[in-house]
Design a protein around this motif. Structure first.
Motif, PDB file in Angstrom:
ATOM      1  N   ARG A   1      41.449  35.335  38.294  1.00  0.00           N
ATOM      2  CA  ARG A   1      41.486  36.494  37.422  1.00  0.00           C
ATOM      3  C   ARG A   1      42.608  37.433  37.843  1.00  0.00           C
ATOM      4  NH1 ARG A   1      35.544  38.672  36.503  1.00  0.00           N
ATOM      5  NH2 ARG A   1      36.775  40.081  35.235  1.00  0.00           N
ATOM      6  N   MET A   2      43.278  38.014  36.858  1.00  0.00           N
ATOM      7  CA  MET A   2      44.381  38.928  37.147  1.00  0.00           C
ATOM      8  C   MET A   2      43.873  40.246  37.712  1.00  0.00           C
ATOM      9  SD  MET A   2      46.929  37.113  36.563  1.00  0.00           S
ATOM     10  CE  MET A   2      48.304  38.201  36.587  1.00  0.00           C
ATOM     11  N   VAL A   3      42.735  40.715  37.226  1.00  0.00           N
ATOM     12  CA  VAL A   3      42.146  41.958  37.720  1.00  0.00           C
ATOM     13  C   VAL A   3      40.892  41.584  38.497  1.00  0.00           C
ATOM     14  CG1 VAL A   3      41.157  44.192  37.096  1.00  0.00           C
ATOM     15  CG2 VAL A   3      43.068  43.259  35.761  1.00  0.00           C
ATOM     16  N   GLN A   4      40.930  41.805  39.773  1.00  0.00           N
ATOM     17  CA  GLN A   4      39.799  41.421  40.617  1.00  0.00           C
ATOM     18  C   GLN A   4      38.631  42.403  40.503  1.00  0.00           C
ATOM     19  OE1 GLN A   4      39.636  38.540  42.329  1.00  0.00           O
ATOM     20  NE2 GLN A   4      41.606  38.039  41.406  1.00  0.00           N
ATOM     21  N   HIS A   5      38.945  43.687  40.460  1.00  0.00           N
ATOM     22  CA  HIS A   5      37.907  44.719  40.443  1.00  0.00           C
ATOM     23  C   HIS A   5      38.203  45.707  39.318  1.00  0.00           C
ATOM     24  CE1 HIS A   5      36.569  43.180  44.271  1.00  0.00           C
ATOM     25  NE2 HIS A   5      37.824  43.237  44.677  1.00  0.00           N
ATOM     26  N   TRP A   6      37.437  45.639  38.250  1.00  0.00           N
ATOM     27  CA  TRP A   6      37.654  46.498  37.091  1.00  0.00           C
ATOM     28  C   TRP A   6      37.300  47.952  37.368  1.00  0.00           C
ATOM     29  CZ3 TRP A   6      40.415  45.254  32.973  1.00  0.00           C
ATOM     30  CH2 TRP A   6      40.662  43.905  32.737  1.00  0.00           C
TER      31      TRP A   6
END
Length: 115
Positions: A2-7
């Protein structure tokens, strides 16, 4: 992956600089011309023209779509004649678009029905 690990840390930041029709960005050895365009791809499409190298970055404002997605009311490539005319209005040698190999100015002129 995933490109964003922590939203939790994700934030949308509004731009600090905007323009309506044209904007010039000075460079050490030239300038870039940013120009809005009426692309069928999105409302916020722009063309970026490097005057010194005569390269125009069209991104998704212009790219030849697959034949099965081409429309009759637009040019053969499927994009408005207005965008193509806007591209060739510049003294451009190379057009870089979002989905394929670079094009020459002459290829875009042929698309417009020119010689």
């Amino acid at each position: 992956m995933r490109m964003v690990q922590h939203w939790d840390d994700f934030r949308i930041r509004l731009p600090q600089t905007t323009f309506r029709e044209r904007m010039v960005l000075p460079l050490t050895d030239g300038r870039l011309l940013l120009e809005s365009t009426e692309s069928s791809h999105s409302e916020d499409s722009i063309l970026i023209y490097d005057e010194q190298d005569q390269v125009l970055f069209a991104g998704d404002a212009f790219y030849p779509p697959p034949y099965h997605e081409r429309e009759t009311e637009t040019t053969e490539a499927g994009f408005s004649e207005k965008v193509l005319r806007q591209i060739v209005a510049h003294d451009v040698k190379t057009i870089l678009h979002g989905h394929g190999m670079p094009l020459t100015r002459q290829a875009v002129i042929r698309e417009l029905g020119g010689a």
